[in-house]
Design a protein around this motif. Structure first.
Motif, mmCIF file in Angstrom:
data_model
loop_
_atom_site.group_PDB
_atom_site.id
_atom_site.type_symbol
_atom_site.label_atom_id
_atom_site.label_comp_id
_atom_site.label_asym_id
_atom_site.label_seq_id
_atom_site.Cartn_x
_atom_site.Cartn_y
_atom_site.Cartn_z
ATOM 1 N N GLU A 153 0.839 -1.183 0.000
ATOM 2 C CA GLU A 153 0.000 0.000 0.000
ATOM 3 C C GLU A 153 0.884 1.246 0.000
ATOM 4 O OE1 GLU A 153 -3.862 -1.370 2.460
ATOM 5 O OE2 GLU A 153 -2.026 -1.188 3.602
ATOM 6 N N HIS A 154 0.359 2.339 -0.498
ATOM 7 C CA HIS A 154 1.134 3.565 -0.605
ATOM 8 C C HIS A 154 0.429 4.685 0.151
ATOM 9 C CE1 HIS A 154 3.614 1.611 -3.645
ATOM 10 N NE2 HIS A 154 2.490 1.168 -4.171
ATOM 11 N N ASN A 155 1.187 5.419 0.937
ATOM 12 C CA ASN A 155 0.565 6.431 1.794
ATOM 13 C C ASN A 155 0.501 7.813 1.159
ATOM 14 O OD1 ASN A 155 3.435 6.727 2.069
ATOM 15 N ND2 ASN A 155 3.077 7.979 3.886
ATOM 16 N N LEU A 156 1.149 8.017 0.012
ATOM 17 C CA LEU A 156 1.049 9.279 -0.726
ATOM 18 C C LEU A 156 0.530 8.970 -2.122
ATOM 19 C CD1 LEU A 156 4.435 11.056 0.173
ATOM 20 C CD2 LEU A 156 2.289 11.001 1.470
ATOM 21 N N ILE A 157 -0.544 9.648 -2.520
ATOM 22 C CA ILE A 157 -1.187 9.289 -3.778
ATOM 23 C C ILE A 157 -1.697 10.525 -4.508
ATOM 24 C CG2 ILE A 157 -3.251 8.194 -4.767
ATOM 25 C CD1 ILE A 157 -2.903 5.943 -2.839
ATOM 26 N N GLY A 158 -1.584 10.513 -5.839
ATOM 27 C CA GLY A 158 -2.174 11.547 -6.664
ATOM 28 C C GLY A 158 -2.893 10.953 -7.858
ATOM 29 N N ASN A 159 -4.202 11.058 -7.889
ATOM 30 C CA ASN A 159 -5.012 10.670 -9.046
ATOM 31 C C ASN A 159 -5.590 11.951 -9.638
ATOM 32 O OD1 ASN A 159 -4.979 7.723 -8.957
ATOM 33 N ND2 ASN A 159 -6.084 7.954 -7.036
ATOM 34 N N VAL A 160 -5.185 12.318 -10.835
ATOM 35 C CA VAL A 160 -5.644 13.579 -11.419
ATOM 36 C C VAL A 160 -6.127 13.341 -12.843
ATOM 37 C CG1 VAL A 160 -5.031 15.957 -12.003
ATOM 38 C CG2 VAL A 160 -4.003 14.868 -10.009
ATOM 39 N N ASN A 161 -7.279 13.932 -13.154
ATOM 40 C CA ASN A 161 -7.874 13.902 -14.488
ATOM 41 C C ASN A 161 -8.340 12.512 -14.913
ATOM 42 O OD1 ASN A 161 -7.802 16.655 -15.004
ATOM 43 N ND2 ASN A 161 -5.703 16.559 -15.789
ATOM 44 N N MET A 162 -8.881 11.754 -13.965
ATOM 45 C CA MET A 162 -9.569 10.522 -14.316
ATOM 46 C C MET A 162 -10.931 10.910 -14.895
ATOM 47 S SD MET A 162 -8.687 8.054 -11.099
ATOM 48 C CE MET A 162 -9.356 9.240 -9.927
ATOM 49 N N ALA A 163 -11.233 10.425 -16.098
ATOM 50 C CA ALA A 163 -12.449 10.835 -16.794
ATOM 51 C C ALA A 163 -13.645 9.996 -16.368
ATOM 52 C CB ALA A 163 -12.251 10.722 -18.303
ATOM 53 N N GLY A 164 -14.811 10.643 -16.337
ATOM 54 C CA GLY A 164 -16.049 9.950 -16.024
ATOM 55 C C GLY A 164 -17.210 10.586 -16.757
#
Length: 205
Positions: free
Chosen positions: A51-62
Motif C-alpha cells: 500500500e502507498h501512503n502518498l497518492i495523486g489521481n488527477v484527471n480521471m475521466a467519467g
C-alpha cells in the motif's frame, strides 16, 4: 442531509486511498506531503510497500447522465499505514477530492468557494483532515448547494504528469456535528503552507 453525504464521502476517499494497489509508482525519496495545522508542522514521509501512503489521481475521466463528462482528482497524504490497521485511515491524514467538468490544469487555483483569483469547483470539492484523535475537519462544496458549502480551501497544481503530481494547498477547515439532523460547528483548524509531490496513479484510458 448534504453534510452527511459529504462526510461519508470523505470516509470513503480515505479508505480508497489507503487501498490503492493498481499501479506501482516510480520510487523516489523526493516525494513529500506536508503542511501546517494551526502553525504546527505535519509531514507524511513517503513509504513503499503493498500500500502507498502518498497518492495523486488527477484527471480521471467519467460520465454522468445528468452532469455529462467530468474529471476527478484525488490527492492524499497519510502518516503511515503500518500502525493501527484500518482504523489508521481515519487518523493523521489529509484527503482532497474534486470533480470538475473540465480537466485540471497547472497554474490554476481551485477552490470550494468563488473569488476573483480562484476557479470554483462546484460539482464536488472536499478537503478533509483527520487529526491524531480521529476528528474530521473539512471544507466542501456539493453542486453549489448553500447547505453543502463549508470552510474555505484551495488547491494549485504545479506539475501533472503520468508519474508525478506536484502542487500546494491551504484551507480553513471545520469540524461539524450532524448527529441531531442539524449542522453544528464544533471546531476549526487552519491548514497553511501545504505542499505535495506525490506519485501519480492516473487511470489508463
Amino acid at each position: 442531509m448534504k453534510s452527511s453525504i459529504i462526510i461519508v464521502a470523505l470516509f470513503v476517499c480515505a479508505t480508497a486511498v489507503s487501498c490503492s494497489k493498481k499501479d506501482t509508482p516510480v520510487p523516489s525519496a523526493d516525494y513529500y506531503f506536508r503542511f501546517k495545522v494551526n502553525g504546527v508542522q505535519v509531514d507524511y514521509p513517503y513509504r513503499t510497500g503493498i500500500e502507498h501512503n502518498l497518492i495523486g489521481n488527477v484527471n480521471m475521466a467519467g460520465h454522468d447522465a445528468d452532469l455529462g463528462s467530468y474529471y476527478v482528482c484525488n490527492l492524499a497524504g497519510m502518516r503511515t499505514l503500518a500502525e493501527g490497521g484500518a482504523l489508521n485511515n481515519y487518523r493523521n491524514n489529509l484527503v482532497i477530492f474534486m470533480q470538475h467538468p473540465e480537466k485540471f490544469d497547472t497554474g490554476v487555483t481551485y477552490s470550494n468557494v468563488s473569488s476573483g483569483s480562484t476557479m470554483l469547483v462546484y460539482q464536488l470539492f472536499m478537503m478533509g483532515y483527520y487529526d491524531n484523535d480521529g476528528v474530521l475537519y473539512s471544507a466542501s462544496n456539493l453542486n453549489n448547494n448553500p447547505y453543502s458549502v463549508f470552510g474555505n480551501a484551495t488547491v494549485t497544481f504545479d506539475e501533472i504528469t503520468d508519474t508525478n503530481v506536484k502542487g500546494s494547498f491551504s484551507g480553513a477547515l471545520e469540524a461539524r456535528d450532524v448527529s441531531n439532523g442539524i449542522v453544528v460547528v464544533t471546531g476549526t483548524v487552519d491548514i497553511t503552507d501545504g505542499e505535495f509531490f506525490v506519485p501519480s496513479f492516473r487511470a489508463v484510458p
